[in-house]
Scaffold this motif. Structure first.
Motif, PDB file in Angstrom:
ATOM      1  N   PHE A   1    -130.988-148.115 -90.794  1.00 53.07           N
ATOM      2  CA  PHE A   1    -131.958-147.127 -91.255  1.00 53.07           C
ATOM      3  C   PHE A   1    -131.450-146.543 -92.563  1.00 53.07           C
ATOM      4  O   PHE A   1    -130.325-146.036 -92.631  1.00 53.07           O
ATOM      5  CB  PHE A   1    -132.143-146.021 -90.214  1.00 53.07           C
ATOM      6  CG  PHE A   1    -133.050-144.917 -90.666  1.00 53.07           C
ATOM      7  CD1 PHE A   1    -134.377-145.174 -90.973  1.00 53.07           C
ATOM      8  CD2 PHE A   1    -132.584-143.622 -90.793  1.00 53.07           C
ATOM      9  CE1 PHE A   1    -135.224-144.161 -91.396  1.00 53.07           C
ATOM     10  CE2 PHE A   1    -133.422-142.601 -91.221  1.00 53.07           C
ATOM     11  CZ  PHE A   1    -134.746-142.871 -91.526  1.00 53.07           C
ATOM     12  N   VAL A   2    -132.278-146.620 -93.621  1.00 55.68           N
ATOM     13  CA  VAL A   2    -131.903-146.166 -94.960  1.00 55.68           C
ATOM     14  C   VAL A   2    -132.867-145.075 -95.396  1.00 55.68           C
ATOM     15  O   VAL A   2    -134.089-145.230 -95.274  1.00 55.68           O
ATOM     16  CB  VAL A   2    -131.955-147.337 -95.973  1.00 55.68           C
ATOM     17  CG1 VAL A   2    -131.682-146.854 -97.379  1.00 55.68           C
ATOM     18  CG2 VAL A   2    -130.983-148.438 -95.581  1.00 55.68           C
ATOM     19  N   CYS A   3    -132.311-143.978 -95.907  1.00 53.78           N
ATOM     20  CA  CYS A   3    -133.149-142.913 -96.443  1.00 53.78           C
ATOM     21  C   CYS A   3    -132.417-142.228 -97.589  1.00 53.78           C
ATOM     22  O   CYS A   3    -131.257-142.525 -97.872  1.00 53.78           O
ATOM     23  CB  CYS A   3    -133.536-141.907 -95.363  1.00 53.78           C
ATOM     24  SG  CYS A   3    -132.166-141.003 -94.646  1.00 53.78           S
TER      25      CYS A   3
ATOM     26  N   MET B   1    -127.786-144.999 -93.405  1.00 50.08           N
ATOM     27  CA  MET B   1    -127.190-144.871 -94.729  1.00 50.08           C
ATOM     28  C   MET B   1    -128.063-144.003 -95.620  1.00 50.08           C
ATOM     29  O   MET B   1    -129.271-144.214 -95.698  1.00 50.08           O
ATOM     30  CB  MET B   1    -127.051-146.232 -95.422  1.00 50.08           C
ATOM     31  CG  MET B   1    -126.016-147.135 -94.869  1.00 50.08           C
ATOM     32  SD  MET B   1    -125.852-148.584 -95.959  1.00 50.08           S
ATOM     33  CE  MET B   1    -124.671-149.533 -95.040  1.00 50.08           C
ATOM     34  N   ASN B   2    -127.444-143.046 -96.266  1.00 48.99           N
ATOM     35  CA  ASN B   2    -128.077-142.257 -97.318  1.00 48.99           C
ATOM     36  C   ASN B   2    -127.100-142.303 -98.494  1.00 48.99           C
ATOM     37  O   ASN B   2    -125.978-141.813 -98.373  1.00 48.99           O
ATOM     38  CB  ASN B   2    -128.312-140.819 -96.863  1.00 48.99           C
ATOM     39  CG  ASN B   2    -129.026-139.978 -97.904  1.00 48.99           C
ATOM     40  OD1 ASN B   2    -128.856-140.173 -99.112  1.00 48.99           O
ATOM     41  ND2 ASN B   2    -129.807-139.020 -97.458  1.00 48.99           N
ATOM     42  N   PRO B   3    -127.506-142.900 -99.624  1.00 47.96           N
ATOM     43  CA  PRO B   3    -126.571-143.061-100.737  1.00 47.96           C
ATOM     44  C   PRO B   3    -126.342-141.806-101.571  1.00 47.96           C
ATOM     45  O   PRO B   3    -125.609-141.848-102.564  1.00 47.96           O
ATOM     46  CB  PRO B   3    -127.230-144.161-101.580  1.00 47.96           C
ATOM     47  CG  PRO B   3    -128.693-143.957-101.332  1.00 47.96           C
ATOM     48  CD  PRO B   3    -128.795-143.526 -99.892  1.00 47.96           C
ATOM     49  N   GLY B   4    -126.946-140.694-101.203  1.00 48.53           N
ATOM     50  CA  GLY B   4    -126.793-139.479-102.009  1.00 48.53           C
ATOM     51  C   GLY B   4    -127.736-139.516-103.203  1.00 48.53           C
ATOM     52  O   GLY B   4    -128.839-140.032-103.108  1.00 48.53           O
ATOM     53  N   ALA B   5    -127.299-138.987-104.318  1.00 53.04           N
ATOM     54  CA  ALA B   5    -128.152-138.905-105.510  1.00 53.04           C
ATOM     55  C   ALA B   5    -127.514-139.643-106.681  1.00 53.04           C
ATOM     56  O   ALA B   5    -126.379-139.357-107.053  1.00 53.04           O
ATOM     57  CB  ALA B   5    -128.388-137.449-105.891  1.00 53.04           C
TER      58      ALA B   5
ATOM     59  N   LEU C   1    -124.538-137.935 -99.701  1.00 50.35           N
ATOM     60  CA  LEU C   1    -124.151-139.251 -99.236  1.00 50.35           C
ATOM     61  C   LEU C   1    -123.668-139.149 -97.793  1.00 50.35           C
ATOM     62  O   LEU C   1    -122.826-138.307 -97.464  1.00 50.35           O
ATOM     63  CB  LEU C   1    -123.028-139.807-100.119  1.00 50.35           C
ATOM     64  CG  LEU C   1    -122.622-141.235 -99.820  1.00 50.35           C
ATOM     65  CD1 LEU C   1    -122.230-141.933-101.110  1.00 50.35           C
ATOM     66  CD2 LEU C   1    -121.509-141.326 -98.818  1.00 50.35           C
ATOM     67  N   LYS C   2    -124.231-140.012 -96.939  1.00 47.49           N
ATOM     68  CA  LYS C   2    -123.827-140.003 -95.536  1.00 47.49           C
ATOM     69  C   LYS C   2    -124.071-141.393 -94.960  1.00 47.49           C
ATOM     70  O   LYS C   2    -125.169-141.937 -95.073  1.00 47.49           O
ATOM     71  CB  LYS C   2    -124.619-138.962 -94.752  1.00 47.49           C
ATOM     72  CG  LYS C   2    -124.167-138.820 -93.294  1.00 47.49           C
ATOM     73  CD  LYS C   2    -124.945-137.742 -92.581  1.00 47.49           C
ATOM     74  CE  LYS C   2    -124.243-136.438 -92.848  1.00 47.49           C
ATOM     75  NZ  LYS C   2    -124.511-135.408 -91.842  1.00 47.49           N
TER      76      LYS C   2
END
Length: 182
Positions: free
Chosen positions: A124-126, A145-149, A132-133
């Motif tokens: 799951f990607v958002c 996965m959340n890549p942050g900004a 970032l998490k």
């Protein structure tokens, strides 16, 4: 093996250093708040790009991309959206989808090599939070996965990207890339 470059929340800024860090990836994924059609076009001209629109994206981006994007890379079933949350703090409208994924995984036979089950989520990607998490969800049995900004806006002191590989059903070689804010 498929090499992935993951970013989110560029908000119209496509830092040129991203191209250097993503030069060896096979695909780029953008988890929303792209900011302009020019940013999306530059990514697509550089590498094959999968993307969703974010809450800050205007019509030129919003009307050309989905809000939810389901796809499969090798044996990994992916769900990508902009506003998603993280384990224990998901947006409520996703919970039903996640429950169906867990039910489908539970019903699957061991070593089941059937084609994609439209309910199963392995990754799951958002974006959206600018934080970032990467975390495994033990309840729903998928990686988040959340890549942050990747743009200048964000809560972290640097711009962040993720790079990883998918090899069959394995998600591996995860790298966090931090770019000093200019």
């Amino acid at each position: 093996m498929t090499r992935i470059g993951l970013l989110s929340d560029t908000h119209g800024l496509l830092d040129r250093r991203i191209f250097e860090h993503f030069k060896n990836v096979d695909e780029i994924w953008h988890a929303g708040d792209i900011g302009s059609a020019e940013v999306l076009q530059a990514l697509r001209e550089f590498k094959p790009t999968r993307a969703v629109y974010g809450n800050m994206d205007s019509g030129d981006v919003r009307y050309s991309l989905p809000e939810f994007y389901r796809f499969r890379v090798e044996e990994v079933n992916v769900l990508m959206t902009h506003i998603g949350g993280y384990p224990g703090k998901y947006n409520p409208w996703l919970i039903l989808w996640f429950r169906k994924s867990l039910e489908a995984k539970t019903a699957q036979m061991p070593n089941d090599q059937s084609p994609i089950n439209n309910n199963i989520i392995d990754l799951f990607v958002c974006g959206h939070s600018h934080i970032l998490k990467v975390q495994y969800d033990n309840q729903f049995k998928f990686l988040t996965m959340n890549p942050g900004a990747a743009g200048k806006q964000g809560w972290q002191p640097c711009q962040t990207l993720l790079r990883f590989t998918i090899d069959g059903s394995k998600i591996d070689n995860l790298e966090v890339i931090e770019l000093e804010r200019l």
